[in-house]
Scaffold this motif. Structure first.
Motif, PDB file in Angstrom:
ATOM      1  N   PRO A 109      74.609  24.722  39.264  1.00 13.39           N
ATOM      2  CA  PRO A 109      75.816  25.029  40.062  1.00 13.39           C
ATOM      3  C   PRO A 109      77.010  25.385  39.180  1.00 13.39           C
ATOM      4  CG  PRO A 109      74.716  23.058  40.896  1.00 13.39           C
ATOM      5  CD  PRO A 109      74.046  23.397  39.592  1.00 13.39           C
ATOM      6  N   ASP A 110      77.862  26.247  39.684  1.00 14.35           N
ATOM      7  CA  ASP A 110      79.059  26.659  38.950  1.00 14.35           C
ATOM      8  C   ASP A 110      79.894  25.444  38.566  1.00 14.35           C
ATOM      9  OD1 ASP A 110      78.337  29.307  39.209  1.00 14.35           O
ATOM     10  OD2 ASP A 110      79.636  29.674  40.944  1.00 14.35           O
ATOM     11  N   GLY A 111      80.366  25.452  37.344  1.00 16.53           N
ATOM     12  CA  GLY A 111      81.249  24.393  36.878  1.00 16.53           C
ATOM     13  C   GLY A 111      80.563  23.147  36.355  1.00 16.53           C
ATOM     14  N   TRP A 112      79.245  23.108  36.457  1.00 19.54           N
ATOM     15  CA  TRP A 112      78.510  21.932  35.987  1.00 19.54           C
ATOM     16  C   TRP A 112      78.300  21.983  34.474  1.00 19.54           C
ATOM     17  CZ3 TRP A 112      74.233  18.942  38.787  1.00 19.54           C
ATOM     18  CH2 TRP A 112      74.624  18.640  40.095  1.00 19.54           C
ATOM     19  N   GLU A 113      78.314  20.814  33.850  1.00 20.43           N
ATOM     20  CA  GLU A 113      77.906  20.673  32.460  1.00 20.43           C
ATOM     21  C   GLU A 113      76.379  20.629  32.394  1.00 20.43           C
ATOM     22  OE1 GLU A 113      79.964  20.723  29.936  1.00 20.43           O
ATOM     23  OE2 GLU A 113      81.822  20.651  31.116  1.00 20.43           O
ATOM     24  N   PHE A 114      75.826  21.096  31.284  1.00 19.27           N
ATOM     25  CA  PHE A 114      74.378  21.023  31.100  1.00 19.27           C
ATOM     26  C   PHE A 114      73.893  19.563  31.140  1.00 19.27           C
ATOM     27  CE2 PHE A 114      75.205  25.158  28.997  1.00 19.27           C
ATOM     28  CZ  PHE A 114      74.283  25.940  29.684  1.00 19.27           C
ATOM     29  N   THR A 115      74.706  18.655  30.626  1.00 17.43           N
ATOM     30  CA  THR A 115      74.316  17.244  30.604  1.00 17.43           C
ATOM     31  C   THR A 115      74.225  16.653  32.005  1.00 17.43           C
ATOM     32  OG1 THR A 115      76.651  16.760  30.123  1.00 17.43           O
ATOM     33  CG2 THR A 115      75.112  16.743  28.259  1.00 17.43           C
ATOM     34  N   ASP A 116      75.014  17.173  32.947  1.00 15.85           N
ATOM     35  CA  ASP A 116      74.900  16.721  34.333  1.00 15.85           C
ATOM     36  C   ASP A 116      73.641  17.294  34.980  1.00 15.85           C
ATOM     37  OD1 ASP A 116      77.255  15.185  34.373  1.00 15.85           O
ATOM     38  OD2 ASP A 116      78.479  16.947  34.798  1.00 15.85           O
ATOM     39  N   ALA A 117      73.411  18.582  34.776  1.00 18.38           N
ATOM     40  CA  ALA A 117      72.250  19.229  35.385  1.00 18.38           C
ATOM     41  C   ALA A 117      70.936  18.618  34.893  1.00 18.38           C
ATOM     42  CB  ALA A 117      72.276  20.725  35.086  1.00 18.38           C
ATOM     43  N   ALA A 118      70.892  18.216  33.633  1.00 16.41           N
ATOM     44  CA  ALA A 118      69.671  17.627  33.081  1.00 16.41           C
ATOM     45  C   ALA A 118      69.341  16.284  33.717  1.00 16.41           C
ATOM     46  CB  ALA A 118      69.804  17.459  31.568  1.00 16.41           C
ATOM     47  N   ALA A 119      70.332  15.655  34.348  1.00 19.95           N
ATOM     48  CA  ALA A 119      70.140  14.338  34.955  1.00 19.95           C
ATOM     49  C   ALA A 119      69.610  14.405  36.383  1.00 19.95           C
ATOM     50  CB  ALA A 119      71.462  13.569  34.941  1.00 19.95           C
ATOM     51  N   VAL A 120      69.371  15.611  36.900  1.00 19.80           N
ATOM     52  CA  VAL A 120      68.971  15.763  38.299  1.00 19.80           C
ATOM     53  C   VAL A 120      67.459  15.800  38.526  1.00 19.80           C
ATOM     54  CG1 VAL A 120      69.052  17.308  40.308  1.00 19.80           C
ATOM     55  CG2 VAL A 120      71.128  16.860  38.992  1.00 19.80           C
ATOM     56  N   PRO A 121      66.685  16.659  37.854  1.00 23.41           N
ATOM     57  CA  PRO A 121      65.349  17.017  38.356  1.00 23.41           C
ATOM     58  C   PRO A 121      64.397  15.855  38.595  1.00 23.41           C
ATOM     59  CG  PRO A 121      66.034  18.542  36.643  1.00 23.41           C
ATOM     60  CD  PRO A 121      67.039  17.445  36.652  1.00 23.41           C
ATOM     61  N   GLU A 122      64.123  15.050  37.587  1.00 26.15           N
ATOM     62  CA  GLU A 122      63.067  14.042  37.740  1.00 26.15           C
ATOM     63  C   GLU A 122      63.431  12.990  38.775  1.00 26.15           C
ATOM     64  OE1 GLU A 122      60.403  10.732  37.220  1.00 26.15           O
ATOM     65  OE2 GLU A 122      62.585  10.701  36.944  1.00 26.15           O
ATOM     66  N   VAL A 123      64.654  12.497  38.735  1.00 24.03           N
ATOM     67  CA  VAL A 123      64.995  11.394  39.634  1.00 24.03           C
ATOM     68  C   VAL A 123      65.225  11.867  41.068  1.00 24.03           C
ATOM     69  CG1 VAL A 123      65.863   9.872  37.831  1.00 24.03           C
ATOM     70  CG2 VAL A 123      67.438  11.460  38.924  1.00 24.03           C
ATOM     71  N   PHE A 124      65.867  13.005  41.237  1.00 21.45           N
ATOM     72  CA  PHE A 124      66.096  13.477  42.605  1.00 21.45           C
ATOM     73  C   PHE A 124      64.803  13.958  43.252  1.00 21.45           C
ATOM     74  CE2 PHE A 124      70.576  13.202  41.664  1.00 21.45           C
ATOM     75  CZ  PHE A 124      71.161  13.015  42.907  1.00 21.45           C
ATOM     76  N   LEU A 125      63.938  14.609  42.493  1.00 22.66           N
ATOM     77  CA  LEU A 125      62.665  15.035  43.067  1.00 22.66           C
ATOM     78  C   LEU A 125      61.774  13.835  43.366  1.00 22.66           C
ATOM     79  CD1 LEU A 125      61.973  18.212  40.921  1.00 22.66           C
ATOM     80  CD2 LEU A 125      62.414  18.148  43.379  1.00 22.66           C
ATOM     81  N   THR A 126      61.767  12.838  42.485  1.00 25.27           N
ATOM     82  CA  THR A 126      61.003  11.619  42.745  1.00 25.27           C
ATOM     83  C   THR A 126      61.517  10.908  43.988  1.00 25.27           C
ATOM     84  OG1 THR A 126      60.434  11.292  40.415  1.00 25.27           O
ATOM     85  CG2 THR A 126      60.364   9.347  41.825  1.00 25.27           C
ATOM     86  N   ALA A 127      62.837  10.798  44.099  1.00 28.05           N
ATOM     87  CA  ALA A 127      63.426  10.127  45.254  1.00 28.05           C
ATOM     88  C   ALA A 127      63.156  10.901  46.537  1.00 28.05           C
ATOM     89  CB  ALA A 127      64.931   9.959  45.046  1.00 28.05           C
ATOM     90  N   PHE A 128      63.279  12.229  46.497  1.00 34.28           N
ATOM     91  CA  PHE A 128      63.020  13.060  47.680  1.00 34.28           C
ATOM     92  C   PHE A 128      61.561  12.939  48.105  1.00 34.28           C
ATOM     93  CE2 PHE A 128      62.072  17.257  49.637  1.00 34.28           C
ATOM     94  CZ  PHE A 128      62.967  17.199  50.685  1.00 34.28           C
TER      95      PHE A 128
END
Length: 326
Positions: A109-128
């Motif tokens: 997403p626009d304005g996001w830091e790479f360090t924030d984006a890296a914190a999304v995939p595994e945990v959000f996909l696992t939770a979903f």
């Protein structure tokens, strides 16, 4: 390229940075210059020799990345060189470059830091996956999330709220404020004894519809008692052990459903479908910051051993991130 590798199975001291062959993208893959990756319990288990990579996966640790597309396979149509992307991997994230299927990547997403984006995939996909695909969580239901301040827990709190559910978590008292801020209605301090009695008080003896549990062990019997009739239990891991002396009668009499699930070992087709459904459901909420990744600490990848020890000490609330490219 440089990559973090393991001298031999063991402690965090066995991690070292050294040259490793740069992966080549296949026809439907993109190669990403990795700016950040994030730690997961699977990384620690792999380092200890207890969780080998799935067949065909990179030997390098790291299940998620954020970075820039550096090259594309001949059949890639969704991405161009320079695009900023993040996504899930079966391995290979602790490196300067990683490859992924074009359909596994999502735009940062626009304005996001790479360090924030890296914190999304595994945990959000696992939770979903746990809440929606396996747990079938519905609006108006109540879900109990164990390890509520973990990476998966903080993601699950927010996704469950987005699904219209009421959330109760277990977590140490120092992490309750974060869980409540993210949307949990109640937080139970698991260090003050069995959670079951407190849960019964909070739900007026009704119990909950769904439990997501990465703990196992002695929690299993309490989970069975805490579920309402037709309740569901989704097991993500067995951090407290895989053995129990639970009374299994309520499983029959309350018509309970008990499921176990994993993500890393799933087929690419499964992971692509999960990624696309998650994106359809939650990407807009990420863009407008209705939901967000929780980053506890960012370490330079030169300090990877320190980062692993930090996670092993259970000091984190949310994700521990490694910055690859300064």
């Amino acid at each position: 390229m440089l990559a973090i590798q393991i001298k031999q199975p063991g402690s965090a001291d066995e991690l070292y940075l050294a040259p490793f062959p740069t992966p080549k993208p296949e026809a439907n893959e993109i190669r990403v210059r990795v700016h950040a990756t994030a730690l997961n319990r699977a990384d620690i288990m792999q380092r200890e020799g207890k969780y080998p990579p799935p067949e065909g996966a990179s030997l390098i640790m790291g299940l998620e990345i954020a970075g820039e597309v550096e090259s594309v396979g001949e059949d890639v149509t969704r991405w161009q060189i320079g695009d900023k992307v993040f996504g899930l991997l079966p391995g290979g994230g602790y490196a300067e470059f990683a490859v992924m299927h074009q359909d596994m990547a999502m735009p940062i997403p626009d304005g996001w830091e790479f360090t924030d984006a890296a914190a999304v995939p595994e945990v959000f996909l696992t939770a979903f996956q746990a809440l929606h695909w396996v747990g079938g969580l519905k609006a108006g239901e109540t879900v109990l999330l164990h390890a509520g301040a973990s990476g998966v827990g903080t993601a699950a709190i927010q996704l469950a709220q987005l699904m219209g559910a009421e959330v109760i978590v277990t977590a140490s008292s120092g992490k309750h404020e974060l869980c409540l801020e993210l949307g949990a209605k109640h937080a139970i301090d698991y260090r003050k004894g069995p959670f079951l009695e407190k849960l019964k008080d909070l739900t007026e003896d009704k119990g909950v519809n769904l439990i997501v549990d990465p703990i196992g062990g002695d929690y299993f019997d309490q989970n069975i008692q805490a579920l309402q009739t037709d309740g569901r239990l989704v097991m993500l891991a067995v951090m407290a052990g895989g053995k129990t002396s639970a009374n299994i009668g309520p499983i029959v009499f309350k018509r309970l459903q008990i499921s176990g699930t994993t993500l890393r070992s799933r087929s690419r087709a499964y992971q692509i479908k999960l990624t696309q459904e998650f994106k359809d459901f939650a990407y807009e909420a990420l863009e407008n910051k209705t939901i967000r990744p929780v980053v506890d600490e960012v370490f330079s990848w030169h300090d990877v051993a320190k980062a692993h020890r930090y996670m092993e000490a259970n000091l984190s609330a949310g994700k521990v991130v490694l910055q690859i490219k300064e």
